[in-house]
Scaffold this active site. Structure first.
Site, mmCIF file in Angstrom:
data_model
loop_
_atom_site.group_PDB
_atom_site.id
_atom_site.type_symbol
_atom_site.label_atom_id
_atom_site.label_comp_id
_atom_site.label_asym_id
_atom_site.label_seq_id
_atom_site.Cartn_x
_atom_site.Cartn_y
_atom_site.Cartn_z
ATOM 1 C CE LYS A 54 -4.458 -1.230 0.241
ATOM 2 N NZ LYS A 54 -5.507 -0.705 -0.653
ATOM 3 C CB SER A 300 -0.804 -8.157 -1.186
ATOM 4 O OG SER A 300 -1.695 -8.820 -0.306
#
Length: 401
Positions: A54, A300
């Site tokens: 992110k 991720s």
């Protein structure tokens, strides 16, 4: 904004992010390759700064906001940390609205990066509305977690980083669609024959349903241990990109996600959160037919609550038959429990937990209910133990899951 413009932004973002982020490694996984019958590479974004991808989109977006002193975002996890960390590097203030029941370690992470954590509402949607209210009242920009071309471009730098590899498919976690949109644009531009496949939890399938139906589908309820990808609806822009560039999206359930988390920890010695385990879960579940192919799995993020990780590990050990749970009733006389423990010791099993219940009103007076959790070589050893105990006149049975 069209895909070619976003691809140009992805290349610009790569240069912008170079001094800020880690170019995370790509590692081949012999264990997952063997289990899936594919050649599997892991893109280790769980090693990224703030613990997830992110920060890529957040920093790129915020670096282009000249003269901005403060920003606001809504998030219960990785986006919150990415925005807070980016703000600290760019000399900005970050206000992060988080649901009231956000785990403390996530709130503390935001504060540790210099962000202001504002706890509001029961759900992400409540936090989002509050963040938009703050944005309007204070005149500060709202940093969207996925439905923004610059956020998408920042996440798409992962696609550039894997483009030197020879691969047939890349498997990507999907929530609102920002990560897979950026990766898909980069991969399809640089490796047009490669497949881009998304994975979403079955308990939070909004992007999967929207992708299938070609329109925004909003789900009423959403729950999964992969909390980093729980969204009730994808973005307008991200859905458009997914429909054009993504080949397929599949669903996996929480058991499959838990097993993937366990496998990555045990065999690859790496910690991933539920969202990060989605690609491996899809491979091992049989939902994808990629035998003999070269596959990249994007892990991720690694920001998992330690207590959640502990629960997952124990649950999977039981489901996999690496631990067993047996229950029986013993007379309340000295030495009865020792008889059971002696058999366990003779068989070479390790005792994880013993529960000794005298006050259960369903048990006959003078008897005690005993429950044992044991580490065993395999699930078939439960029958051996039960047989030995029953041969001694002790009525025990296995607790099944």
């Amino acid at each position: 904004m069209n895909p070619e413009e976003i691809f140009s932004m992805i290349k610009e973002a790569s240069s912008c992010l170079e001094p800020v982020i880690r170019k995370t490694p790509v590692m081949i996984s012999d264990a997952i390759s063997q289990l899936s019958r594919a050649e599997v590479f892991l893109k280790m974004e769980n090693f990224q700064r703030t613990g997830s991808f992110k920060v890529r989109g957040a920093y790129y977006k915020m670096s282009k906001m000249r003269g901005v002193k403060s920003v606001v975002a809504a998030s219960s996890g990785n986006h919150a940390q990415g925005v807070s960390y980016s703000a600290s590097l760019l000399g900005m203030k970050a206000k992060i609205v988080m649901p009231k029941y956000t785990p403390f370690f996530k709130v503390n992470a935001v504060k540790g990066y210099g962000g202001e954590a504002i706890l509001h509402g029961e759900t992400y949607d409540d936090a989002y509305l509050k963040a938009m209210e703050i944005s309007k009242e204070e005149g500060i920009p709202f940093i969207h977690p996925f439905d923004d071309p610059e956020i998408i471009a920042g996440q798409g730098t992962i696609g550039l980083e894997i483009s030197d590899l020879d691969f047939d498919a890349v498997i990507v976690p999907v929530g609102g669609g920002g990560l897979i949109s950026g990766i898909a644009i980069a991969v399809k531009r640089l490796k047009p024959n490669a497949k881009v496949i998304g994975v979403q939890p079955a308990g939070a399938p909004s992007s999967y349903l929207s992708f299938r139906e070609g329109r925004i589908v909003e789900t009423d309820r959403a729950y999964s241990i992969a909390d980093g990808v729980i969204v009730k609806r994808p973005g307008e822009l991200t859905l458009k990109i997914m429909r054009e560039f993504v080949d397929d999206i599949v669903l996996v359930d929480d058991r499959e996600i838990a097993r993937a988390i366990f496998l990555l920890l045990e065999r690859e010695k790496t910690v991933v959160e539920g969202a990060g385990a989605l690609p491996v879960a899809a491979l091992l579940s049989g939902k994808l037919r990629l035998e003999g192919r070269r596959v990249v799995c994007v892990l991720s993020g690694g920001n998992i609550d330690p207590s959640m990780l502990d629960r997952i590990m124990n649950r999977v050990l039981l489901l996999e038959g690496r631990q067993i749970k047996v229950m029986g009733v013993l007379p309340e006389r000295p030495g009865q429990l020792k008889r059971v423990i002696d058999v366990v010791a003779e068989l070479g099993f390790n005792i994880v937990e013993i529960e000794h219940e005298r006050l259960n009103p369903l048990i006959h007076p003078g008897m005690t209910q005993v429950t044992l959790v044991l580490e065993v070589p395999g699930r078939e050893y439960a029958d051996l133990l039960i047989s030995r105990l029953r041969g001694m006149g002790l009525e025990f049975s296995q607790v099944m899951f």
